[in-house]
Motif scaffolding. Sequence first.
Motif, PDB file in Angstrom:
ATOM      1  N   GLU A 153      -5.542  -6.037 104.127  1.00 57.59           N
ATOM      2  CA  GLU A 153      -6.158  -7.066 104.971  1.00 57.59           C
ATOM      3  C   GLU A 153      -7.556  -6.641 105.416  1.00 57.59           C
ATOM      4  O   GLU A 153      -8.502  -7.439 105.406  1.00 57.59           O
ATOM      5  N   ALA A 154      -7.680  -5.356 105.816  1.00 53.23           N
ATOM      6  CA  ALA A 154      -8.980  -4.855 106.263  1.00 53.23           C
ATOM      7  C   ALA A 154      -9.984  -4.857 105.116  1.00 53.23           C
ATOM      8  O   ALA A 154     -11.162  -5.164 105.312  1.00 53.23           O
ATOM      9  N   VAL A 155      -9.528  -4.500 103.919  1.00 54.59           N
ATOM     10  CA  VAL A 155     -10.417  -4.488 102.758  1.00 54.59           C
ATOM     11  C   VAL A 155     -10.898  -5.899 102.443  1.00 54.59           C
ATOM     12  O   VAL A 155     -12.087  -6.124 102.181  1.00 54.59           O
ATOM     13  N   ARG A 156      -9.964  -6.867 102.475  1.00 55.42           N
ATOM     14  CA  ARG A 156     -10.374  -8.254 102.215  1.00 55.42           C
ATOM     15  C   ARG A 156     -11.405  -8.721 103.235  1.00 55.42           C
ATOM     16  O   ARG A 156     -12.385  -9.388 102.890  1.00 55.42           O
ATOM     17  N   GLU A 157     -11.196  -8.373 104.511  1.00 54.59           N
ATOM     18  CA  GLU A 157     -12.143  -8.773 105.549  1.00 54.59           C
ATOM     19  C   GLU A 157     -13.486  -8.091 105.338  1.00 54.59           C
ATOM     20  O   GLU A 157     -14.544  -8.717 105.492  1.00 54.59           O
ATOM     21  N   ALA A 158     -13.473  -6.802 104.978  1.00 55.18           N
ATOM     22  CA  ALA A 158     -14.724  -6.078 104.730  1.00 55.18           C
ATOM     23  C   ALA A 158     -15.465  -6.670 103.532  1.00 55.18           C
ATOM     24  O   ALA A 158     -16.694  -6.789 103.543  1.00 55.18           O
ATOM     25  N   GLU A 159     -14.716  -7.039 102.491  1.00 51.48           N
ATOM     26  CA  GLU A 159     -15.345  -7.658 101.322  1.00 51.48           C
ATOM     27  C   GLU A 159     -15.936  -9.016 101.685  1.00 51.48           C
ATOM     28  O   GLU A 159     -17.004  -9.390 101.192  1.00 51.48           O
ATOM     29  N   ARG A 160     -15.230  -9.757 102.556  1.00 50.16           N
ATOM     30  CA  ARG A 160     -15.747 -11.061 102.999  1.00 50.16           C
ATOM     31  C   ARG A 160     -17.061 -10.883 103.757  1.00 50.16           C
ATOM     32  O   ARG A 160     -18.030 -11.604 103.525  1.00 50.16           O
ATOM     33  N   GLN A 161     -17.094  -9.882 104.648  1.00 52.18           N
ATOM     34  CA  GLN A 161     -18.313  -9.613 105.410  1.00 52.18           C
ATOM     35  C   GLN A 161     -19.442  -9.148 104.490  1.00 52.18           C
ATOM     36  O   GLN A 161     -20.611  -9.525 104.676  1.00 52.18           O
ATOM     37  N   ALA A 162     -19.094  -8.319 103.496  1.00 46.76           N
ATOM     38  CA  ALA A 162     -20.106  -7.843 102.554  1.00 46.76           C
ATOM     39  C   ALA A 162     -20.680  -9.004 101.744  1.00 46.76           C
ATOM     40  O   ALA A 162     -21.886  -9.044 101.461  1.00 46.76           O
ATOM     41  N   ALA A 163     -19.814  -9.957 101.371  1.00 44.73           N
ATOM     42  CA  ALA A 163     -20.271 -11.122 100.618  1.00 44.73           C
ATOM     43  C   ALA A 163     -21.213 -11.976 101.471  1.00 44.73           C
ATOM     44  O   ALA A 163     -22.229 -12.486 100.979  1.00 44.73           O
ATOM     45  N   ILE A 164     -20.878 -12.116 102.755  1.00 47.11           N
ATOM     46  CA  ILE A 164     -21.737 -12.879 103.669  1.00 47.11           C
ATOM     47  C   ILE A 164     -23.099 -12.218 103.785  1.00 47.11           C
ATOM     48  O   ILE A 164     -24.146 -12.878 103.747  1.00 47.11           O
ATOM     49  N   ARG A 165     -23.096 -10.867 103.927  1.00 46.36           N
ATOM     50  CA  ARG A 165     -24.359 -10.146 104.024  1.00 46.36           C
ATOM     51  C   ARG A 165     -25.178 -10.300 102.743  1.00 46.36           C
ATOM     52  O   ARG A 165     -26.401 -10.459 102.792  1.00 46.36           O
ATOM     53  N   ALA A 166     -24.496 -10.249 101.603  1.00 44.50           N
ATOM     54  CA  ALA A 166     -25.202 -10.366 100.325  1.00 44.50           C
ATOM     55  C   ALA A 166     -25.869 -11.725 100.193  1.00 44.50           C
ATOM     56  O   ALA A 166     -27.019 -11.838  99.738  1.00 44.50           O
ATOM     57  N   VAL A 167     -25.139 -12.784 100.603  1.00 49.38           N
ATOM     58  CA  VAL A 167     -25.708 -14.138 100.554  1.00 49.38           C
ATOM     59  C   VAL A 167     -26.907 -14.238 101.488  1.00 49.38           C
ATOM     60  O   VAL A 167     -27.953 -14.796 101.134  1.00 49.38           O
ATOM     61  N   SER A 168     -26.756 -13.678 102.696  1.00 52.79           N
ATOM     62  CA  SER A 168     -27.850 -13.719 103.671  1.00 52.79           C
ATOM     63  C   SER A 168     -29.079 -12.980 103.165  1.00 52.79           C
ATOM     64  O   SER A 168     -30.215 -13.464 103.294  1.00 52.79           O
ATOM     65  N   GLU A 169     -28.860 -11.806 102.566  1.00 51.53           N
ATOM     66  CA  GLU A 169     -29.977 -11.033 102.036  1.00 51.53           C
ATOM     67  C   GLU A 169     -30.650 -11.756 100.877  1.00 51.53           C
ATOM     68  O   GLU A 169     -31.881 -11.757 100.770  1.00 51.53           O
ATOM     69  N   ARG A 170     -29.818 -12.386 100.017  1.00 54.61           N
ATOM     70  CA  ARG A 170     -30.389 -13.114  98.884  1.00 54.61           C
ATOM     71  C   ARG A 170     -31.216 -14.303  99.367  1.00 54.61           C
ATOM     72  O   ARG A 170     -32.306 -14.584  98.850  1.00 54.61           O
ATOM     73  N   GLN A 171     -30.704 -15.006 100.383  1.00 52.37           N
ATOM     74  CA  GLN A 171     -31.445 -16.140 100.932  1.00 52.37           C
ATOM     75  C   GLN A 171     -32.748 -15.693 101.563  1.00 52.37           C
ATOM     76  O   GLN A 171     -33.778 -16.354 101.423  1.00 52.37           O
TER      77      GLN A 171
END
Length: 266
Positions: A153-171
């Motif tokens: 569960e923690a890994v999935r949440e961390a991956e979700r947060q990492a994906a959000i950061r990646a989208v934000s950085e790309r934008q």
Amino acid sequence: MPRPKQKPGTPTKPLLKRPVRIGSLDTAALIGELRQLHEDAEDPNIGRMPADEELFGALLYLEANASALKTEAARRAAATKRVLLWEYVRERADLHQAKAIEHARAAGTEWADLAPALAVKAASAAYNKARRLQAAVLAALSRSDHPVRRTPEAVREAERQAAIRAVSERQAEEQAARRHSLLSPVAQRLIAYRSTLDDDDEVTFWLDQIEALLPDCHTPTQLVSLRKYVEAAVRELTKAERKGSLSAASADALAAYRAAVSLLSE
């Protein structure tokens, strides 16, 4: 009196304390120091010791030949360094095993086929163990003060947060690129018509900065610097305009200045 039952922890909650870790080490240099201890002790088998870069093999040799060290001080120093290096290996193992699993899955390996390699009996257990190993990778990449808990569960949440950061950085990168595509022509026009804008003072200084940066302006830092330089030049030109010092400026130069003001005000 019965003990109160402890509430189960939230599986996605970060660990409260970051574990103490060895981090990066110059392992070849440390193995070299251990090799020197064995050479000084005239270890008869030293010629069989693997190269300094072969960490695992060198550690196995040093363990098997620890008795070759003659003094207690040498044995103590060598054993302590070996403890340090094995801890380093332990820290790195999860990262490399997680990468191997990633490569195996990318090559089409089923979870059931990975189960024996992960020392578990079922595909679901292999999947869950792989998710726990992924926590080590995410912890190494994490920008948080707390490491990722080793639960799926923690890994999935961390991956979700990492994906959000990646989208934000790309934008942010795309937005910076769009801004630069508009700013660069404006900055180039200021330089092209600078002959009647120069004042031998602040305006000239900032136009010099823009001219020096423009030919090789690619990195995020350079893009930010270019905008700051244009803003500074416009600020000084605005002061000059209020003082009536731009009366000698050509129409093209004034148009370039107005275009910069308009762009920066958006």
